[in-house]
Design an enzyme around this catalytic site. Structure first.
Site, PDB file in Angstrom:
ATOM      1  N   ASP A   1      82.831  36.227  99.624  1.00  0.00           N
ATOM      2  CA  ASP A   1      81.824  35.457  99.902  1.00  0.00           C
ATOM      3  C   ASP A   1      80.727  36.086 100.379  1.00  0.00           C
ATOM      4  O   ASP A   1      80.401  37.450 100.936  1.00  0.00           O
ATOM      5  CB  ASP A   1      82.463  34.536 101.049  1.00  0.00           C
ATOM      6  CG  ASP A   1      82.139  33.235 100.954  1.00  0.00           C
ATOM      7  OD1 ASP A   1      80.081  32.435 101.128  1.00  0.00           O
ATOM      8  OD2 ASP A   1      82.668  32.132 100.504  1.00  0.00           O
TER       9      ASP A   1
ATOM     10  N   LYS B   1      74.124  30.131  90.725  1.00  0.00           N
ATOM     11  CA  LYS B   1      75.016  30.655  90.500  1.00  0.00           C
ATOM     12  C   LYS B   1      74.818  31.917  89.196  1.00  0.00           C
ATOM     13  O   LYS B   1      75.416  32.733  89.347  1.00  0.00           O
ATOM     14  CB  LYS B   1      75.767  29.225  89.058  1.00  0.00           C
ATOM     15  CG  LYS B   1      76.996  28.492  90.269  1.00  0.00           C
ATOM     16  CD  LYS B   1      77.125  27.166  88.921  1.00  0.00           C
ATOM     17  CE  LYS B   1      78.095  26.382  90.459  1.00  0.00           C
ATOM     18  NZ  LYS B   1      79.255  26.000  90.574  1.00  0.00           N
TER      19      LYS B   1
ATOM     20  N   HIS C   1      87.612  24.490  85.411  1.00  0.00           N
ATOM     21  CA  HIS C   1      87.681  23.625  86.574  1.00  0.00           C
ATOM     22  C   HIS C   1      89.112  23.712  87.098  1.00  0.00           C
ATOM     23  O   HIS C   1      89.729  22.229  86.441  1.00  0.00           O
ATOM     24  CB  HIS C   1      86.645  21.931  85.675  1.00  0.00           C
ATOM     25  CG  HIS C   1      86.999  21.263  86.640  1.00  0.00           C
ATOM     26  ND1 HIS C   1      86.630  20.376  85.974  1.00  0.00           N
ATOM     27  CD2 HIS C   1      86.759  20.533  87.945  1.00  0.00           C
ATOM     28  CE1 HIS C   1      86.230  19.031  87.584  1.00  0.00           C
ATOM     29  NE2 HIS C   1      86.687  20.027  88.442  1.00  0.00           N
TER      30      HIS C   1
END
Length: 712
Positions: A345, A409, A452
């Site tokens: 992160d 992204k 997903h």
């Protein structure tokens, strides 16, 4: 299949070991042999006692559903069931003691067979489970389970096991009174023999009998007519209806079996069970659930969609970009599967928080007696929280789980690909953005794919695998290998806006919002959703996902598509709620109010902004719309090639957003109506409510040809 050895002591050992199968099952061949062997053992004077066991790790997994589904002839099914009942009654009444030595799980028909023994001893196997889970597939126990279990442990104790399909560990089955003993693994047969030797030495007048065959027998905890049991049955009936809205025949039929069967002798009770069993098996609900939840899900888990000729990928190290709830959940599942995980992160504190998510899950499990401190420590040690992309070196795959923002992204994609090896796969966890568009930022689009996951990842078993325009067959195959390694269920779809699950799921929510705009009472809308079989009503569900998210997705879609954009009436409702600042549960206010103390309640202000019509529709009309709007969109996905199999459509719907299991999935719903009847329904709804119900050309062609999604 079932080997027989008569020992010098007079004990006949019947050992199950079905060839070509990993598990023993009750099917035509094994039931025929079982019945014949019971007849032989009962008649053989040299046999003084019977020991039944398994040469496999488990005892018997249950009935063979292919055999069960092979006929629609009620008389044939009834005779099959009654033949097994007669055989098991002969087993327990042949005058010879019968012991069951269970090395592992005994589920469904396996436990029902074990209950016909006079003594049950199980190995202390941590993976072994004991129960009657038939209700989870829309069935009821048909081998005597509704009669023997409540007669053994009492009606009040048996009902939760029968109605919820709970699977007990050996220690819990012992405590419940289902097992007589639990011994160290490998010692179950000797323990059974020791009991048999004692029983064989008993005087004829003291021969072993089942409790229900002993003169003066009384049901533990009270008979059906006792006030306490009457109250328990009434409570169970009310609870079943509250949970199922009458949509699932199996639990109601189970209650009928128990109530009607236990006011009679066991032989009459077994006949009662057989009748209800056949009725339930032949119901459309059971057929739909068996097809989707057993056969189709089994095919998906075996990677039926995996391209051939690609060597299996063995994973050791996985990267996860984004340590929010989704990324943290993916990291947990990967570490649980034994993989090394690099969790990245922007800030170290955020990455650490993502790892802490796994620690919280493990602490919750420990509080319920699951796992050991050593296992928890080992899992956490496999997760490396960091801000350093260089640590992605050596990862077999990287899964991006950052915010739904194309620029963000693309940025994390570039940083990850700069480190990854040439063969590594890059997967995006996007739920709405087309994969082919995201892959434009990749230097190797053939190795770019969508994975997903659904939130919370630790509880939701589905992964929607999205194939982009340039995704290679090898990348698809290797990605499916990862899903299997994680112990999750994949469906494969082709790239499109919203893919399959998000696209069709949104129609349910938006149809509920459209009803609100029409003046339908909010409580009626949400209750119609529950009556339809959905887990949550559309307004309550909108609060969970947030009106803000729905509005953002709609706005982005409008910008992307321009003149080709086609909105739905519900979008305006979501936009209005955003204007009002009532974006959903996370804000403490949406269609519902969420007081700090007390239960949520519908917001009284809805009537001001969305006035109620003087005449309210019949709930059945709302149910029809909420289901049909999903089914017709699923047909469109098939027509457009987003979906390629009905299997993936129905499995994805049930696991992904909670489409009612008793309906089997949206395409099973179409098949149950028949294409012609569903076409007529869509035409009628389109005339009344708009083009969103307009039947696709594929549906018209099916109606004309008589074809179905699962048949000809």
């Amino acid at each position: 299949m079932i080997s027989v050895t008569v020992e010098a002591s007079g004990i006949a050992v019947l050992s199950w070991d079905m060839a070509g199968r990993s598990q023993n099952v009750l099917n035509a061949e094994s039931c025929q042999m079982l019945c014949d062997l019971i007849d032989e053992a009962a008649a053989d004077g040299a046999v003084k006692g019977i020991l039944m066991t398994s040469a496999k790790r488990d005892f018997i997994a249950g009935g063979d559903l292919e055999w069960l589904s092979a006929t629609d002839d009620a008389a044939v099914l009834f005779e099959r069931v009654m033949r097994l009942h007669r055989a098991l009654r002969k087993l327990e009444n042949c005058g010879k003691p019968v012991a069951m030595a269970l090395p592992g799980s005994a589920l469904g028909g396996g436990l029902e067979l074990a209950l016909a023994g006079h003594y049950r001893v199980a190995a202390d196997n941590p993976k072994a489970r004991f129960g009657l889970p038939e209700v989870t597939l829309g069935l009821l126990p048909g081998g005597g389970g509704t009669q023997r279990l409540p007669r053994l442990i009492g009606i009040q104790k048996a009902l939760p096991l029968l109605l919820e399909g709970k699977r007990l560990k050996a220690a819990d089955a012992l405590k419940a009174g289902i097992l007589h003993a639990v011994v160290a693994p490998g010692g179950e047969q000797e323990a059974a023999r020791a009991w048999l030797h004692d029983a064989m030495l008993a005087a004829p007048s003291e021969r072993v009998q089942q409790p229900w065959d002993v003169k003066g027998y009384k049901v533990p905890g009270g008979a059906v007519a006792s006030p306490a049991v009457q109250q328990a049955i009434m409570a169970a009936n009310a609870l079943v209806h509250a949970r199922t809205w009458g949509n699932y025949p199996a639990p109601h039929n189970i209650l009928s079996c128990v109530y009607e069967g236990l006011i009679t002798d066991i032989d009459t009770g077994l006949m009662t069970e057989a009748r209800y069993f056949v009725q339930t098996v032949l119901s459309p609900e059971a057929k739909a659930m068996i097809r989707t939840l057993f056969f189709s899900m089994g095919e998906a888990n075996k990677l039926a969609a995996r391209p051939a000729g690609v060597p299996q990928q063995k994973y050791t190290k996985v990267g996860v970009l984004g340590a929010g709830m989704m990324g943290a959940g993916i990291a947990y599942k990967a570490a649980q599967a034994g993989l090394q995980v690099v969790l990245i992160d922007r800030a170290q504190a955020d990455a650490d928080k993502g790892k802490a998510y796994s620690q919280a899950l493990l602490e919750k499990q420990a509080a319920h007696g699951q796992g050991t401190p050593e296992q928890a420590a080992a899992l956490l040690a496999r997760i490396t929280p960091t801000t350093d992309y260089a640590q992605l070196a050596g990862c077999d795959i990287v899964i991006e789980a950052v915010f739904e923002d194309r620029a963000l992204k693309a940025a994390v994609n570039a940083r990850a690909e700069a480190v990854l090896g040439a063969d590594a796969i890059y997967a995006s966890n996007t739920s709405t953005l087309p994969i082919s568009g995201l892959a434009e930022a990749s230097a190797r689009p053939a190795q770019f794919i969508g994975l997903h996951f659904f939130s919370p990842v630790d509880k939701m078993p589905l992964v929607e695998v999205i194939v982009g325009k340039q995704t290679s067959a090898a990348t698809l195959a290797r990605s499916l290998d990862l899903v299997q390694a994680l112990g999750m269920t994949p469906i494969v779809v082709n790239d499109a806006r919203g893919f399959y699950t998000s696209r069709v799921f949104s129609t349910y929510v938006l149809e509920g919002l459209a009803m609100l705009a029409e003046g339908v009472a909010p409580a009626l809308i949400d209750n119609a959703g529950l009556q339809a079989g959905m887990p949550v009503g559309p307004l309550a569900l909108t609060d969970e996902v947030s009106s803000e998210l729905i509005h953002k997705i709609d706005r982005q879609t409008r910008l992307d598509l321009g003149a080709a954009y086609q909105g739905r009436p519900g979008h305006a409702v979501a936009a209005r709620m955003v204007e009002l600042g009532r974006i959903g549960k996370k804000a403490g206010q949406g269609y519902y109010d969420y007081p700090e103390a007390g239960k949520k309640r519908l917001w009284p202000g809805l009537a001001e902004h969305f006035p109620r019509a003087a005449a309210q529709p019949d709930p059945a009309q709302l149910v029809e719309r909420l289901i049909a709007v999903q089914a017709v969109e699923a047909v469109r996905c098939m027509e457009e090639g987003v979906l390629t199999t009905a299997r993936d459509a129905d499995v994805g719907a049930i696991l992904g957003w909670g489409f009612p299991a008793f309906r089997g999935g949206p395409l099973s719903e179409v098949d149950r109506d028949g294409a012609a009847a569903f076409l007529a329904r869509c035409e009628r709804l389109a005339a009344s409510h708009g083009e969103r119900f307009a039947p696709p050309a594929l549906l018209r062609a099916m109606a004309q040809s008589g074809k179905t999604f699962y048949g000809a």
